[in-house]
Design a protein around this motif. Structure first.
Motif, PDB file in Angstrom:
ATOM      1  N   VAL A  24       0.317   0.154  10.233  1.00 19.30           N
ATOM      2  CA  VAL A  24       0.802   0.962  11.350  1.00 19.30           C
ATOM      3  C   VAL A  24       1.904   1.885  10.830  1.00 19.30           C
ATOM      4  N   PRO A  25       1.753   3.199  10.984  1.00 13.82           N
ATOM      5  CA  PRO A  25       2.759   4.113  10.433  1.00 13.82           C
ATOM      6  C   PRO A  25       4.080   4.055  11.200  1.00 13.82           C
ATOM      7  N   ALA A  26       5.163   4.147  10.450  1.00 15.31           N
ATOM      8  CA  ALA A  26       6.491   4.275  11.024  1.00 15.31           C
ATOM      9  C   ALA A  26       6.855   5.758  11.074  1.00 15.31           C
ATOM     10  N   ASP A  27       8.045   6.077  11.581  1.00 15.11           N
ATOM     11  CA  ASP A  27       8.486   7.469  11.597  1.00 15.11           C
ATOM     12  C   ASP A  27       8.498   8.021  10.171  1.00 15.11           C
ATOM     13  N   GLY A  28       7.976   9.232  10.020  1.00 21.18           N
ATOM     14  CA  GLY A  28       7.961   9.861   8.714  1.00 21.18           C
ATOM     15  C   GLY A  28       6.799   9.441   7.833  1.00 21.18           C
ATOM     16  N   GLN A  29       5.855   8.673   8.405  1.00 24.27           N
ATOM     17  CA  GLN A  29       4.707   8.211   7.631  1.00 24.27           C
ATOM     18  C   GLN A  29       3.407   8.721   8.242  1.00 24.27           C
ATOM     19  N   LEU A  30       2.391   8.851   7.393  1.00 27.07           N
ATOM     20  CA  LEU A  30       1.044   9.200   7.810  1.00 27.07           C
ATOM     21  C   LEU A  30       0.126   8.011   7.573  1.00 27.07           C
ATOM     22  N   LEU A  31      -0.826   7.805   8.483  1.00 30.69           N
ATOM     23  CA  LEU A  31      -1.908   6.867   8.243  1.00 30.69           C
ATOM     24  C   LEU A  31      -3.078   7.663   7.698  1.00 30.69           C
ATOM     25  N   VAL A  32      -3.552   7.287   6.514  1.00 31.11           N
ATOM     26  CA  VAL A  32      -4.622   8.016   5.842  1.00 31.11           C
ATOM     27  C   VAL A  32      -5.862   7.133   5.760  1.00 31.11           C
ATOM     28  N   LYS A  33      -6.988   7.653   6.258  1.00 27.82           N
ATOM     29  CA  LYS A  33      -8.276   6.987   6.027  1.00 27.82           C
ATOM     30  C   LYS A  33      -8.705   7.374   4.621  1.00 27.82           C
ATOM     31  N   VAL A  34      -8.763   6.404   3.748  1.00 29.88           N
ATOM     32  CA  VAL A  34      -8.890   6.670   2.315  1.00 29.88           C
ATOM     33  C   VAL A  34     -10.341   6.970   1.952  1.00 29.88           C
ATOM     34  N   ASN A  35     -10.560   8.128   1.341  1.00 30.34           N
ATOM     35  CA  ASN A  35     -11.866   8.439   0.768  1.00 30.34           C
ATOM     36  C   ASN A  35     -11.950   7.915  -0.665  1.00 30.34           C
ATOM     37  N   ARG A  36     -10.882   8.145  -1.425  1.00 31.56           N
ATOM     38  CA  ARG A  36     -10.784   7.589  -2.771  1.00 31.56           C
ATOM     39  C   ARG A  36      -9.320   7.230  -3.044  1.00 31.56           C
ATOM     40  N   ALA A  37      -9.134   6.165  -3.792  1.00 27.55           N
ATOM     41  CA  ALA A  37      -7.815   5.808  -4.307  1.00 27.55           C
ATOM     42  C   ALA A  37      -7.812   6.061  -5.803  1.00 27.55           C
ATOM     43  N   GLY A  38      -6.696   6.513  -6.310  1.00 24.78           N
ATOM     44  CA  GLY A  38      -6.594   6.756  -7.741  1.00 24.78           C
ATOM     45  C   GLY A  38      -6.261   5.488  -8.498  1.00 24.78           C
ATOM     46  N   ILE A  39      -6.780   5.395  -9.714  1.00 20.66           N
ATOM     47  CA  ILE A  39      -6.486   4.272 -10.611  1.00 20.66           C
ATOM     48  C   ILE A  39      -5.690   4.829 -11.781  1.00 20.66           C
ATOM     49  N   ASN A  40      -4.556   4.217 -12.050  1.00 25.24           N
ATOM     50  CA  ASN A  40      -3.673   4.657 -13.128  1.00 25.24           C
ATOM     51  C   ASN A  40      -3.296   3.475 -14.007  1.00 25.24           C
ATOM     52  N   TYR A  41      -2.874   3.790 -15.231  1.00 30.44           N
ATOM     53  CA  TYR A  41      -2.471   2.707 -16.125  1.00 30.44           C
ATOM     54  C   TYR A  41      -1.291   1.937 -15.537  1.00 30.44           C
ATOM     55  N   ALA A  42      -0.450   2.631 -14.773  1.00 28.10           N
ATOM     56  CA  ALA A  42       0.693   1.954 -14.153  1.00 28.10           C
ATOM     57  C   ALA A  42       0.250   0.850 -13.200  1.00 28.10           C
ATOM     58  N   ASP A  43      -0.971   0.970 -12.643  1.00 27.61           N
ATOM     59  CA  ASP A  43      -1.468  -0.069 -11.740  1.00 27.61           C
ATOM     60  C   ASP A  43      -1.644  -1.393 -12.488  1.00 27.61           C
ATOM     61  N   THR A  44      -2.033  -1.322 -13.755  1.00 29.24           N
ATOM     62  CA  THR A  44      -2.174  -2.548 -14.536  1.00 29.24           C
ATOM     63  C   THR A  44      -0.803  -3.161 -14.823  1.00 29.24           C
ATOM     64  N   ASP A  45       0.218  -2.322 -14.937  1.00 30.62           N
ATOM     65  CA  ASP A  45       1.578  -2.841 -15.084  1.00 30.62           C
ATOM     66  C   ASP A  45       2.039  -3.520 -13.800  1.00 30.62           C
ATOM     67  N   GLN A  46       1.709  -2.923 -12.656  1.00 26.17           N
ATOM     68  CA  GLN A  46       2.013  -3.551 -11.373  1.00 26.17           C
ATOM     69  C   GLN A  46       1.426  -4.956 -11.308  1.00 26.17           C
ATOM     70  N   THR A  47       0.168  -5.058 -11.691  1.00 22.14           N
ATOM     71  CA  THR A  47      -0.567  -6.309 -11.544  1.00 22.14           C
ATOM     72  C   THR A  47       0.053  -7.443 -12.359  1.00 22.14           C
ATOM     73  N   GLU A  48       0.578  -7.114 -13.519  1.00 25.52           N
ATOM     74  CA  GLU A  48       1.193  -8.164 -14.339  1.00 25.52           C
ATOM     75  C   GLU A  48       2.715  -8.178 -14.230  1.00 25.52           C
ATOM     76  N   ASN A  49       3.266  -7.343 -13.320  1.00 23.83           N
ATOM     77  CA  ASN A  49       4.707  -7.270 -13.047  1.00 23.83           C
ATOM     78  C   ASN A  49       5.504  -6.791 -14.251  1.00 23.83           C
ATOM     79  N   SER A  50       4.933  -5.832 -14.993  1.00 22.82           N
ATOM     80  CA  SER A  50       5.683  -5.214 -16.091  1.00 22.82           C
ATOM     81  C   SER A  50       6.059  -3.773 -15.750  1.00 22.82           C
ATOM     82  N   PHE A  51       5.816  -3.368 -14.502  1.00 28.32           N
ATOM     83  CA  PHE A  51       6.193  -2.038 -14.040  1.00 28.32           C
ATOM     84  C   PHE A  51       7.714  -1.970 -13.924  1.00 28.32           C
ATOM     85  N   PRO A  52       8.329  -0.797 -14.199  1.00 29.94           N
ATOM     86  CA  PRO A  52       9.800  -0.712 -14.118  1.00 29.94           C
ATOM     87  C   PRO A  52      10.388  -1.155 -12.788  1.00 29.94           C
ATOM     88  N   SER A  53       9.639  -0.967 -11.681  1.00 31.24           N
ATOM     89  CA  SER A  53      10.101  -1.469 -10.383  1.00 31.24           C
ATOM     90  C   SER A  53       9.405  -2.796 -10.100  1.00 31.24           C
TER      91      SER A  53
END
Length: 318
Positions: A24-53
């Motif tokens: 559910v979008p909050a103020d300042g947000q858009l709800l997007v019906k996703v046609n495609r999501a991008g895949i990036n190498y950073a996503d693999t860092d997210q998955t193993e928790n080695s991303f800087p954040s």
């Protein structure tokens, strides 16, 4: 809605397709019906928790989506709650209307990887016409765009690295003057200089880390700039001694795209220029794979094993 969720940290095997409530979008947000999501190498860092954040479990991975906002606009946007899903929330300040003449997959290639390539050359390395540029992973998502931009902006000589003959052939098609293999790292400094007609290079776009970082730093010319923007090898970079930089007046610069998210003009300016370049055919994003949501594990395995080129996307409808 269907979504990919990470419930524990690890490799591609922790990616699970589940049913989740539609966000559910909050103020300042858009709800997007996703046609495609991008895949990036950073996503693999997210998955193993080695991303800087650091990540908080459970979460939906991914950062970028293209699709329709509730008002019908076709937008490419940065997700605030994860991209691998049928619906995603986006920050209105980081959502961009996709112009006619730019496909959904091309738009996805631009919003993270294209903007990164733009800033590596324009903001961080401050490339000038006539300078030589070494692009690591020149057939990858960022690299394939950086090669084309360097060519368009007047680089004097472009050297690219790629791990297979097919990828090196693609790098040459995209605009590199010489494509080389970065492995083994022993002798890499000398191979780079040889590829640049026996001269050190002015700019290095380094995305690997580890021993490759040291080898490419050694190939820098006087007043050269190395920009570090990733760590695909998953090994730490060796420390850089100021005395080593002073000896040849070289610079090492770090770049992390999320630092631009809180400065919207740093996203808007490159996106406007990149959209225009794609629309008139000067810049051609490379689609490297269109995966079903149910094939997300395979997508991450392919990416981590360096089998892929260009932009990878995920289709939440499949």
């Amino acid at each position: 809605m269907r979504a990919v969720q990470v419930g524990e940290f690890g490799g591609p095997e922790v990616l699970k397709v589940v049913d989740l409530p539609e966000p559910v979008p909050a103020d300042g947000q858009l709800l997007v019906k996703v046609n495609r999501a991008g895949i990036n190498y950073a996503d693999t860092d997210q998955t193993e928790n080695s991303f800087p954040s650091p990540q908080k479990l459970p979460f939906v991975p991914g950062f970028e989506v293209v699709g329709r906002a509730q008002d019908g606009r076709r937008v490419v946007a940065l997700s605030v709650d994860g991209a691998y899903a049928e619906y995603a929330l986006a920050d209105e300040r980081l959502a961009f209307d996709v112009p006619d003449g730019v496909s959904d997959t091309a738009a996805l290639a631009l919003v993270l990887q294209g903007v990164t390539a733009w800033h590596l050359l324009r903001t961080s390395s401050r490339m000038r016409p006539g300078e030589s540029v070494l692009v690591m992973s020149a057939a990858g998502g960022v690299g394939s765009l950086a090669v084309q931009l360097a060519k368009l902006w007047g680089a004097g000589r472009i050297i690219g690295t790629a791990s297979s003959a097919d990828k090196r052939d693609l790098a040459v098609e995209l605009g590199v003057d010489v494509a080389i293999d970065a492995s083994p790292t022993e002798g890499l400094t000398e191979r780079i200089i040889e590829a640049n007609n026996g001269k050190p290079v002015d700019i290095v776009l380094e995305m690997t880390g580890g021993e490759v970082f040291d080898a490419t730093l050694g190939a820098l010319a006087g007043f050269g700039r190395l920009v570090a923007s990733g760590s695909a090898s998953r090994t730490t970079r060796p420390p850089v001694l100021p005395s080593k930089l002073m000896a040849n007046s070289t610079s090492v610069v770090g770049f992390f795209l999320p630092d631009c998210f809180h400065r919207p003009p740093m996203m808007r300016e490159p996106m406007d220029e990149l959209f225009a370049m794609v629309a008139d055919g000067r810049l051609v994003p490379q689609l490297g794979g269109d995966y079903a949501l149910t094939d997300v594990v395979q997508a991450h395995e392919d990416l981590r094993s360096r089998k892929t080129v260009g932009k990878l996307v995920l289709d939440p409808a499949r």
